[in-house]
Design an enzyme around this catalytic site. Structure first.
Site, PDB file in Angstrom:
ATOM      1  N   ASP A 127       0.861  -1.167   0.000  1.00  0.00           N
ATOM      2  CA  ASP A 127       0.000   0.000   0.000  1.00  0.00           C
ATOM      3  C   ASP A 127       0.907   1.229   0.000  1.00  0.00           C
ATOM      4  OD1 ASP A 127      -2.357   1.608   0.350  1.00  0.00           O
ATOM      5  OD2 ASP A 127      -1.811   1.780   2.468  1.00  0.00           O
TER       6      ASP A 127
ATOM      7  N   ASP B 294      -1.792  -0.625   6.088  1.00  0.00           N
ATOM      8  CA  ASP B 294      -1.988  -0.089   7.437  1.00  0.00           C
ATOM      9  C   ASP B 294      -3.399   0.391   7.700  1.00  0.00           C
ATOM     10  OD1 ASP B 294      -1.899   2.251   5.805  1.00  0.00           O
ATOM     11  OD2 ASP B 294      -1.435   3.419   7.603  1.00  0.00           O
TER      12      ASP B 294
ATOM     13  N   ASP C  33      -7.313  -1.686   3.856  1.00  0.00           N
ATOM     14  CA  ASP C  33      -6.378  -2.749   3.482  1.00  0.00           C
ATOM     15  C   ASP C  33      -6.744  -4.090   4.096  1.00  0.00           C
ATOM     16  OD1 ASP C  33      -4.726  -0.959   2.046  1.00  0.00           O
ATOM     17  OD2 ASP C  33      -3.780  -0.307   3.899  1.00  0.00           O
TER      18      ASP C  33
END
Length: 815
Positions: free
Chosen positions: A380, A597, A601
């Site tokens: 990410d 995080d 996600d």
């Protein structure tokens, strides 16, 4: 184990003949086990040693000691007296466990030793009590073999118990981080109480050099805190009012007061300890394979022992029965799979404990093993590669509006204007000025232009900060540029070009004007974490494919990817589609790790073969992951991969030791060398080989204690694609190669640059985010500053100012 009988607590004896208390410290249980094993071993060794020495070396000892002493210790009745306590007291845990396993039709390592020693002891008793039942050539007792085997078996168990005790070092070190007492301020008085009596809401006082007892939020004071024991980061973190602190960390030279927010089992340290314990007691797939092999191995060894006796009885030399019995017992003893039983769990326990000391929390042994197979890492962007918080990254003067004041004077005025705004971009400008040590004046007046910027009066100047539309509405000519712009930009470009260049770099640019004249272009961006580029390079050096998966626009995503060296970029992905991108990669045969995080996600973390959550992220992401990187640093990901590879290599070596000894020892014990060289393996030698096998595994597993991520040399692995069929709900898409502008079959929405104002922070868009209808910023409803209902729909706002603007004219902003 303990049970309640008639209101009284009764403690049951466990399989090792030890007493345990449910719920007590596991290390205390291991220490009690070691104490009992030591006592049994000392008795066994003391009684066995004289019998063994005189039985093996009696002829030579007769030169040094009286013959009567030699005759005494070689007398079968004396040997019977000495070895019987060894058989029934020292060997009790082995026999009890082994025979119970046979009764329950689940024979294991103790069963082999129990059968072998029982056969040897029974044969020796017959030789002693009724020798006439045996031929004259078969009247040799094997009491010394019984004593030696049991003594060596106890020695092996003692080594294993010490090894398991050693694996608790990481947990003990974590437990020791919590101080015993805490200074709590109640009713204006400072009280010293037990740390476990601190309650949520208590104000805790921390003096220089003290450890923090619980988690909380700082309410006064400023200091640095050493968090290395929790995060693995060596640099102390600065803590001031509003910052969170973690129990177990060490205060620096300042004094803090903080309000307790998590106590007892809810603290970060307690959760880390529980995760490590859970991981150390879980089984890796390779351990389950070893268990299945053991299930077939033990009955197989028993059959081999039986057939060994039969073959010797039929084809062996006289006395056939004696030779057959010796060979069968040697097979049973040398095949004891003690080393096989500890080969995997010992390495897993040491590895997970070691990982915790470097700020990597591995939830299970399966995650540790699967990490070794990862060939693709999906990252990410926001909060993973970047810090997740906008910062002021550039100030480009375009006109010398303030004379000799320069950048600092302009930035001071801009920060003063932005000080009244709660918008994240405004806060980034204010914090940027404060980092430079500038004075941030209070504005005389302030007006927000939703979606465009702000207009304020600061120290007698009218200051406008925002996008081109706001400048136009305020009568500011953004094309009016002095030579200062050319010097700064190092080109003939004007302010609009500087603005465009910042945007191309993935930053959010803003014009700043003073008294109606354009003064500068400010740039705010979500900056990279300090080690992101280094970590990505390390991953690629290990042969891993690195992909960045983000909902941000392609321009910003590619700028970040180029900065850190990511192989591929998949941009503009809606949060709900992130898990589908993971599934697409899996269907291509890749073993995928996802690192994220945020709440958005969580589905992707759960879908990945191994999910890595940043410890600085949300609880949902952490709970959905297999491994947590406590420090929030990508270097922890590299450490986890290196440790997984080292652990699996170590486990395979252990299994090689275990199976290697058995593969060589069983045929020799059965007598395969006798027809050629007349060599037979004594049960005593078999017992020694069995003990050495366990010792080899223990020593090899303990090599993992020397693991140091800073000394690892990168090695590229040859990965194989796996045949996989993961269900996809949407058509798959292909990744965008940011390093080579080659065409790719990617949906248009993945590549199209998102449009928005200068105040648009699309980079934080995620699955559970919504757009502020006033300024256009994407925000999480759970952390929104305010919300309002209008026409049956709830609207969320990034700040109170946006909420006030909406309330004044909701029809203007509603969908």
């Amino acid at each position: 184990m303990k049970t309640q009988v008639n209101g009284q607590t009764m403690f049951n004896t466990d399989a090792n003949g030890l007493q345990g208390r449910s719920g007590t410290d596991p290390d205390a249980e291991r220490k009690r086990e070691i104490k009992v094993l030591n006592r049994r071993l000392v008795i066994a060794a003391a009684l066995t040693l004289p019998i063994l020495v005189f039985a093996m070396f009696g002829m030579w000892l007769a030169v040094f000691v009286p013959m009567g002493v030699v005759d005494c210790f070689t007398n079968p009745w004396v040997q019977f007296v000495f070895i019987t306590p060894v058989m029934f007291y020292s060997g009790w845990p082995i026999h009890r466990t082994g025979w119970l396993a046979l009764v329950h039709r689940s024979p294991e390592m103790n069963s082999l030793v129990a059968l072998g020693t029982a056969a040897s002891y029974a044969y020796s008793v017959v030789v002693t009590v009724m020798p006439g039942l045996l031929p004259s050539g078969a009247r040799e007792p094997y009491f010394e073999s019984v004593g030696t085997i049991i003594t060596l078996m106890l020695l092996g168990q003692l080594l294993e118990a010490h090894a398991r005790l050693g694996t608790g070092e990481s947990i003990r070190a974590l437990i020791d981080l919590t101080p015993k007492t805490a200074h709590v301020v109640r009713d204006g008085n400072t009280l010293d109480i037990d740390a476990d009596r601190v309650e949520v809401g208590d104000v805790v006082l921390i003096k220089p050099g003290e450890q923090l007892p619980v988690d909380g939020t700082v309410i006064s004071g400023r200091t640095t805190v050493d968090e290395s024991m929790i995060t693995g980061e060596p640099i102390p973190a600065t803590k001031a009012e509003g910052d969170t602190v973690t129990g177990g960390t060490v205060n620096g030279n300042g004094t803090l007061q903080y309000r307790a927010t998590k106590v007892g089992r809810d603290t970060v340290l307690s959760q880390i300890i529980e995760l490590v314990r859970t991981a150390q007691t879980s089984k890796a797939p390779i351990q389950k394979l070893a268990d299945r092999i053991s299930g077939y191995f033990v009955p197989g060894v028993m059959l081999i022992a039986i057939w060994t006796f039969v073959v010797w009885w039929i084809f062996g030399p006289a006395p056939r029965g004696l030779y057959g019995l010796v060979a069968a017992v040697a097979v049973l003893v040398i095949a004891c799979p003690c080393a096989l039983g500890i080969a995997t769990p010992l390495s897993v326990t040491i590895s997970t404990g070691k990982a915790a000391r470097y700020g990597v929390l591995i939830r299970s042994a399966e995650a540790l093993e699967t990490t070794r197979e990862i060939d693709t890492v999906v990252l990410d962007k926001t909060g993973t590669i970047t810090r997740g918080k906008p910062e002021l990254t550039g100030v480009s003067l375009v006109n010398d509006v303030l004379g000799d004041g320069g950048e600092d004077a302009l930035l001071s005025l801009a920060a003063g204007a932005e000080q009244a705004s709660e918008h994240p971009l405004a806060q980034a400008v204010v914090e940027g000025a404060q980092r430079r040590g500038l004075t941030v004046p209070q504005p005389d007046s302030f007006e927000a232009a939703p979606g465009s910027g702000i207009v304020a009066h600061v120290e007698g100047h009218e200051v406008v900060v925002g996008n081109g539309d706001l400048m136009k509405n305020c009568g500011v000519d953004v094309q009016s540029t002095s030579s200062v712009c050319k010097a700064v930009a190092q080109s003939e470009a004007d302010a609009t070009q500087v603005f465009a260049d910042y945007a191309q770099q993935g930053k959010t640019p803003m014009f700043a004007a003073v008294d109606g004249q354009l003064a500068a272009v400010l740039a705010v961006a979500d900056t990279l974490k300090s080690d992101s580029a280094e970590a990505v390079t390390a991953l690629r050096e290990r042969g891993l494919q690195v992909i960045m998966l983000t909902g941000d626009n392609a321009t910003t995503a590619e700028a970040i990817a180029n900065a850190v060296g990511v192989d591929h970029v998949i941009a503009g992905v809606h949060p709900e589609h992130k898990a589908k991108e993971i599934a697409r990669l899996q269907n291509e045969g890749h073993m995928v790790a996802m690192v994220g995080d945020g709440i958005n996600d969580a589905p992707a973390l759960a879908a990945a073969d191994v999910g890595f959550a940043m410890g600085t992220g949300t609880d949902v992401a952490i709970q959905s992951s297999d491994i947590t990187l406590v420090s929030g640093s990508l270097s922890g990901l590299v450490t986890a991969i290196d440790l997984s590879r080292a652990a699996m290599r170590n486990i395979k070596q252990n299994l090689g030791f275990a199976f290697g000894y058995n593969g060589i020892g069983i045929p020799v014990a059965a007598g395969i060398l006798y027809p050629i060289w007349h060599i037979m393996l004594s049960p005593m030698i078999a017992g020694a080989a069995m003990a050495f096998s366990s010792l080899s595994v223990v020593l090899n597993a303990n090599r993992l204690r020397s693991f140091d991520p800073n000394k690892i040399k990168p090695r590229k692995f040859a990965f194989k694609l796996h045949e996989r069929h993961v269900e996809l709900a949407v058509a798959p898409t292909k990744s965008v190669d940011a390093s080579a502008d080659a065409p790719h079959d990617v949906p248009e929405q993945h590549m199209k640059k998102k449009e928005g104002s200068a105040m648009d922070m699309n980079m934080n868009a995620s699955a559970n985010t919504v757009k502020d209808p006033v300024c256009g910023m994407m925000i999480d409803p759970k952390t929104a500053a305010a919300s309002q209902d209008y026409n049956g729909k709830t609207y969320y706002f990034c700040s109170d100012n946006c909420a006030k603007s909406f309330a004044a004219d909701p029809a203007k902003y509603a969908d």
